[in-house]
Motif scaffolding. Sequence first.
Motif, PDB file in Angstrom:
ATOM      1  N   GLY A   1       0.736  -1.358  -0.086  1.00 42.52           N
ATOM      2  CA  GLY A   1       0.051   0.133   0.012  1.00 42.52           C
ATOM      3  C   GLY A   1       1.019   1.474   0.010  1.00 42.52           C
ATOM      4  O   GLY A   1       2.166   1.145   0.207  1.00 42.52           O
TER       5      GLY A   1
ATOM      6  N   SER B   1      -1.823   2.871  -5.883  1.00 42.94           N
ATOM      7  CA  SER B   1      -2.545   1.980  -4.944  1.00 42.94           C
ATOM      8  C   SER B   1      -3.974   1.571  -5.534  1.00 42.94           C
ATOM      9  O   SER B   1      -4.394   1.937  -6.238  1.00 42.94           O
TER      10      SER B   1
ATOM     11  N   LYS C   1      -8.083   2.871  -3.166  1.00 44.07           N
ATOM     12  CA  LYS C   1      -9.433   3.478  -3.630  1.00 44.07           C
ATOM     13  C   LYS C   1      -9.807   3.044  -5.121  1.00 44.07           C
ATOM     14  O   LYS C   1     -11.033   3.367  -5.421  1.00 44.07           O
TER      15      LYS C   1
HETATM   16  N1  PLP Z   1      -1.841   8.787  -0.344  1.00 43.79           N
HETATM   17  C1  PLP Z   1      -3.003   9.513  -0.105  1.00 43.79           C
HETATM   18  C2  PLP Z   1      -2.965  10.862  -0.667  1.00 43.79           C
HETATM   19  C3  PLP Z   1      -4.242   8.786   0.696  1.00 43.79           C
HETATM   20  O1  PLP Z   1      -5.097   9.593   0.737  1.00 43.79           O
HETATM   21  C4  PLP Z   1      -4.121   7.430   0.914  1.00 43.79           C
HETATM   22  C5  PLP Z   1      -5.353   6.872   1.935  1.00 43.79           C
HETATM   23  O2  PLP Z   1      -6.219   7.614   2.064  1.00 43.79           O
HETATM   24  C6  PLP Z   1      -2.839   6.896   0.737  1.00 43.79           C
HETATM   25  C7  PLP Z   1      -1.953   7.489   0.059  1.00 43.79           C
HETATM   26  C8  PLP Z   1      -2.805   5.305   1.528  1.00 43.79           C
HETATM   27  O3  PLP Z   1      -3.261   4.470   0.524  1.00 43.79           O
HETATM   28  P1  PLP Z   1      -2.999   2.994   1.184  1.00 43.79           P
HETATM   29  O4  PLP Z   1      -4.487   2.473   1.416  1.00 43.79           O
HETATM   30  O5  PLP Z   1      -2.556   2.277  -0.257  1.00 43.79           O
HETATM   31  O6  PLP Z   1      -1.861   2.662   1.944  1.00 43.79           O
END
Ligand code: PLP
Length: 393
Positions: free
Chosen positions: A104, A234, A237
């Motif tokens: 992630g 990622s 979402k």
């Molecule tokens: N980057 C941004 C701008 C986010 O808003 C988020 C999660 O809300 C992430 C990274 C983290 O994503 P991941 O679920 O892949 O760790």
Amino acid sequence: MIKRNKQVAKLKSGYLFPEINKRKQNFLINNPEAKLISLGIGDTTQPISSTVVDAFVGISKNLGTPEGYIGYGPEQGIELLRQKIANTFYKNLVNSEEIFVSDGAKCDIGRLQVLFGGEVSVAIQDPAYPVYIDGSIIQGIDKIHMMSCSFENGFFPDLNVLDRVDLIYICSPNNPTGAACTYSQLEKLVAYAKKNHSIIIFDAAYAGYIKGPNLPKTIYEIKGAEEVAIEIGSFSKLAGFTGIRLGWMVVPEALKYENGFSVKEDWNRIATTLFNGASIIAQYGGLAVLEEKGLKEVEKLVDFYLENARFLKTTLEQMGYEVFGGINAPYLWVHFPGKNSWEVFQELLEKAHIITTPGSGFGPAGEGFVRFSAYGKREDILLAIERLKKIKI
Ligand code: PLP
């Protein structure tokens, strides 16, 4: 006795979401019947698509057989997944060797900060996703420049007034403002990085929400970006993988330190030291997402959240508020001139029983704003809209 790590002690206590929770609990003590709707935290609500679930089941069953069992995989990720990420999201602007699959984007950002250490100077958008600042502080970085992003500058920093920095964090589509960078903005960014020998950390966790035809979907669409930018992606979402955990990072071969040494080579060293590869089950799910059927399903999922965003945006605009974002991003950044963010948060909680996120929690430039997240079940979004229409803030 061991001394507390002074960098960790410098972190402001996890203030935003605990404070939101505290206010929510206080409200519920006095209003136990209230049915709160959360448009606060950015977490997905819709089920994972059937193609992807089938892939999880298939690989899980295989893991239970002598022939199908797999132990550790390559730390950088399954080769086929690296290839599919390169083909699908980058149209081969980068190659599979430059893709590092991870658990992630948040975890990747933390490890990346270990790569650059505490001596570097960094520039961070204000407001921003909190990990950029807190992770930098943990590394011991004290040269942190905040780049104000407001409606006056289209939520993109004025790079003409930015002194030279080593690392620049840019998030697009942006959490929390919902702004997606244009080609011309990214061209300026890449030009700044080239001129100043800086590295851009480009957080594209919401790239799947970019629908506008004239907006770059990756920084590598900009000529020369591969010499100055790392991009983070990622599945969270995009495919509802917030709990499954799967992401990736692109570290191009052409990215070098001042002595000509390869950043990618160092990243490979750090990543393989601190990380043992993403879950095999998650990676097989990722492979299914990137099949033709899987891609159609996740497109529908993203469209669903964008439709939520559109409904909320229309309502808030009809109520007379200035609403940013919500078109190429799942977040709406709503301006309440003359009020502070916590005041608005409290009013929305008390008058409409809706939880939002106060803009000031993302940095001082967020004062006067509230972030509405479009992640929600449709019935909750529609109920929230009904309630909003009845109140005045
Ligand atoms: N980057 C941004 C701008 C986010 O808003 C988020 C999660 O809300 C992430 C990274 C983290 O994503 P991941 O679920 O892949 O760790």
